[in-house]
Scaffold this motif. Structure first.
Motif, PDB file in Angstrom:
ATOM      1  N   UNK A   1      14.046  10.211   9.647  1.00 45.13           N
ATOM      2  CA  UNK A   1      14.871   9.289  10.592  1.00 45.13           C
ATOM      3  C   UNK A   1      13.991   8.207  10.888  1.00 45.13           C
ATOM      4  N   UNK A   2      12.664   8.590  10.966  1.00 43.35           N
ATOM      5  CA  UNK A   2      11.975   7.278  11.707  1.00 43.35           C
ATOM      6  C   UNK A   2      11.461   6.374  10.470  1.00 43.35           C
TER       7      UNK A   2
ATOM      8  N   UNK B   1       2.020   9.587   7.409  1.00 40.58           N
ATOM      9  CA  UNK B   1       2.916   9.934   8.775  1.00 40.58           C
ATOM     10  C   UNK B   1       2.505  10.947   9.584  1.00 40.58           C
ATOM     11  N   UNK B   2       1.828  11.620   9.519  1.00 41.93           N
ATOM     12  CA  UNK B   2       1.106  12.775  10.315  1.00 41.93           C
ATOM     13  C   UNK B   2      -0.522  12.553  10.618  1.00 41.93           C
ATOM     14  N   UNK B   3      -0.935  11.762   9.990  1.00 38.95           N
ATOM     15  CA  UNK B   3      -2.334  11.501  10.087  1.00 38.95           C
ATOM     16  C   UNK B   3      -3.144  12.404  10.005  1.00 38.95           C
ATOM     17  N   UNK B   4      -2.764  13.542   8.938  1.00 40.26           N
ATOM     18  CA  UNK B   4      -3.535  14.616   8.534  1.00 40.26           C
ATOM     19  C   UNK B   4      -3.284  15.766   9.366  1.00 40.26           C
ATOM     20  N   UNK B   5      -2.722  15.933  10.856  1.00 38.63           N
ATOM     21  CA  UNK B   5      -2.550  16.579  11.787  1.00 38.63           C
ATOM     22  C   UNK B   5      -1.059  17.015  11.768  1.00 38.63           C
ATOM     23  N   UNK B   6      -0.667  18.326  11.321  1.00 39.80           N
ATOM     24  CA  UNK B   6       0.771  18.427  11.337  1.00 39.80           C
ATOM     25  C   UNK B   6       1.357  18.423  12.709  1.00 39.80           C
ATOM     26  N   UNK B   7       0.507  18.763  13.662  1.00 40.67           N
ATOM     27  CA  UNK B   7       1.285  18.834  14.955  1.00 40.67           C
ATOM     28  C   UNK B   7       1.524  17.370  15.611  1.00 40.67           C
ATOM     29  N   UNK B   8       0.844  16.475  15.004  1.00 41.12           N
ATOM     30  CA  UNK B   8       0.913  15.022  15.459  1.00 41.12           C
ATOM     31  C   UNK B   8       2.287  14.516  14.753  1.00 41.12           C
TER      32      UNK B   8
ATOM     33  N   UNK C   1       0.969  -1.044   0.077  1.00 40.36           N
ATOM     34  CA  UNK C   1       0.354  -0.202  -0.017  1.00 40.36           C
ATOM     35  C   UNK C   1       0.973   1.174   0.005  1.00 40.36           C
ATOM     36  N   UNK C   2       0.670   2.156  -0.953  1.00 42.29           N
ATOM     37  CA  UNK C   2       1.586   3.253  -1.039  1.00 42.29           C
ATOM     38  C   UNK C   2       0.594   4.343  -0.621  1.00 42.29           C
ATOM     39  N   UNK C   3       1.137   5.349   0.211  1.00 34.14           N
ATOM     40  CA  UNK C   3       0.399   6.365   0.951  1.00 34.14           C
ATOM     41  C   UNK C   3       1.155   7.791   0.913  1.00 34.14           C
TER      42      UNK C   3
ATOM     43  N   UNK D   1      -2.083   7.200  14.020  1.00 35.17           N
ATOM     44  CA  UNK D   1      -2.929   6.229  14.212  1.00 35.17           C
ATOM     45  C   UNK D   1      -2.755   5.084  12.926  1.00 35.17           C
ATOM     46  N   UNK D   2      -1.974   5.422  11.877  1.00 39.22           N
ATOM     47  CA  UNK D   2      -1.881   4.660  10.781  1.00 39.22           C
ATOM     48  C   UNK D   2      -0.482   3.570  11.044  1.00 39.22           C
ATOM     49  N   UNK D   3       0.483   4.114  11.746  1.00 38.89           N
ATOM     50  CA  UNK D   3       1.815   3.440  11.959  1.00 38.89           C
ATOM     51  C   UNK D   3       1.579   1.881  12.429  1.00 38.89           C
ATOM     52  N   UNK D   4       0.804   1.847  13.477  1.00 37.58           N
ATOM     53  CA  UNK D   4       0.991   0.395  13.869  1.00 37.58           C
ATOM     54  C   UNK D   4       0.274  -0.664  12.912  1.00 37.58           C
ATOM     55  N   UNK D   5      -0.399  -0.052  11.840  1.00 36.79           N
ATOM     56  CA  UNK D   5      -0.949  -1.039  10.872  1.00 36.79           C
ATOM     57  C   UNK D   5      -0.104  -1.524   9.844  1.00 36.79           C
ATOM     58  N   UNK D   6       1.094  -0.506   9.788  1.00 32.32           N
ATOM     59  CA  UNK D   6       2.058  -0.939   8.544  1.00 32.32           C
ATOM     60  C   UNK D   6       3.379  -1.823   9.015  1.00 32.32           C
ATOM     61  N   UNK D   7       3.614  -2.691   8.250  1.00 31.78           N
ATOM     62  CA  UNK D   7       5.002  -3.598   8.430  1.00 31.78           C
ATOM     63  C   UNK D   7       5.908  -2.634   8.268  1.00 31.78           C
ATOM     64  N   UNK D   8       6.148  -1.613   7.497  1.00 34.60           N
ATOM     65  CA  UNK D   8       7.273  -0.898   7.243  1.00 34.60           C
ATOM     66  C   UNK D   8       6.946   0.440   6.677  1.00 34.60           C
ATOM     67  N   UNK D   9       7.811   1.379   6.692  1.00 34.95           N
ATOM     68  CA  UNK D   9       7.600   2.753   6.404  1.00 34.95           C
ATOM     69  C   UNK D   9       8.801   3.225   5.335  1.00 34.95           C
ATOM     70  N   UNK D  10       8.617   3.540   4.272  1.00 35.63           N
ATOM     71  CA  UNK D  10       9.816   3.856   3.299  1.00 35.63           C
ATOM     72  C   UNK D  10       9.669   5.599   3.217  1.00 35.63           C
ATOM     73  N   UNK D  11      10.735   6.224   3.097  1.00 37.21           N
ATOM     74  CA  UNK D  11      10.825   7.452   2.881  1.00 37.21           C
ATOM     75  C   UNK D  11      11.261   7.607   1.590  1.00 37.21           C
ATOM     76  N   UNK D  12      10.523   8.174   0.423  1.00 36.46           N
ATOM     77  CA  UNK D  12      11.078   8.649  -0.527  1.00 36.46           C
ATOM     78  C   UNK D  12      11.740   9.999  -0.888  1.00 36.46           C
ATOM     79  N   UNK D  13      13.151  10.020  -1.137  1.00 37.13           N
ATOM     80  CA  UNK D  13      13.779  11.270  -0.987  1.00 37.13           C
ATOM     81  C   UNK D  13      14.559  11.855  -2.357  1.00 37.13           C
ATOM     82  N   UNK D  14      13.529  12.066  -3.359  1.00 38.50           N
ATOM     83  CA  UNK D  14      14.208  12.560  -4.652  1.00 38.50           C
ATOM     84  C   UNK D  14      14.938  13.820  -4.423  1.00 38.50           C
ATOM     85  N   UNK D  15      15.947  14.010  -5.225  1.00 37.64           N
ATOM     86  CA  UNK D  15      16.642  15.336  -5.133  1.00 37.64           C
ATOM     87  C   UNK D  15      15.544  16.521  -5.204  1.00 37.64           C
ATOM     88  N   UNK D  16      15.881  17.599  -4.447  1.00 34.52           N
ATOM     89  CA  UNK D  16      14.985  18.455  -4.232  1.00 34.52           C
ATOM     90  C   UNK D  16      14.438  19.448  -5.597  1.00 34.52           C
ATOM     91  N   UNK D  17      15.491  19.575  -6.521  1.00 35.62           N
ATOM     92  CA  UNK D  17      14.900  20.271  -7.716  1.00 35.62           C
ATOM     93  C   UNK D  17      14.077  19.415  -8.570  1.00 35.62           C
TER      94      UNK D  17
END
Length: 96
Positions: free
Chosen positions: A89-90, A20-27, A12-14, A33-49
């Protein structure tokens, strides 16, 4: 996730901002609330430009004038990108 248990998709790609923030930037992601349902979280980091060019092109494809698209990306999308980047980092895996 129920879909995977029922023989549905194994991947599942989200959107990082919403997942990561559940729609709440302060959280932070540790409280998502989604993280416990996921086996893994990947962070895609393309070059900024590259990320900015792709975002501008997407907004133009969906009807925004190029100058308005760039303005939107610089003001809104980049603010969200900075927020999501704080959770990098998480992630279990970072894909550059």
């Amino acid at each position: 996730m129920a879909a995977a248990e029922a023989g549905g998709p194994a991947v599942v790609v989200g959107d990082g901002f919403r997942v990561r923030h559940g729609g709440e930037p302060a959280v932070g992601a540790q409280h998502s609330p989604v993280r416990p349902l996921l086996d893994e979280v990947w962070f895609l980091a393309p070059e900024g430009g590259l990320r900015v060019r792709r975002l501008v092109a997407r907004h133009v494809r969906h009807g925004r004038a190029p100058d308005r698209a760039r303005e939107w990306v610089e003001r809104s999308d980049e603010a969200n990108a900075r927020l999501v980047a704080r959770g990098r980092r998480r992630a279990d895996l970072v894909v550059e």
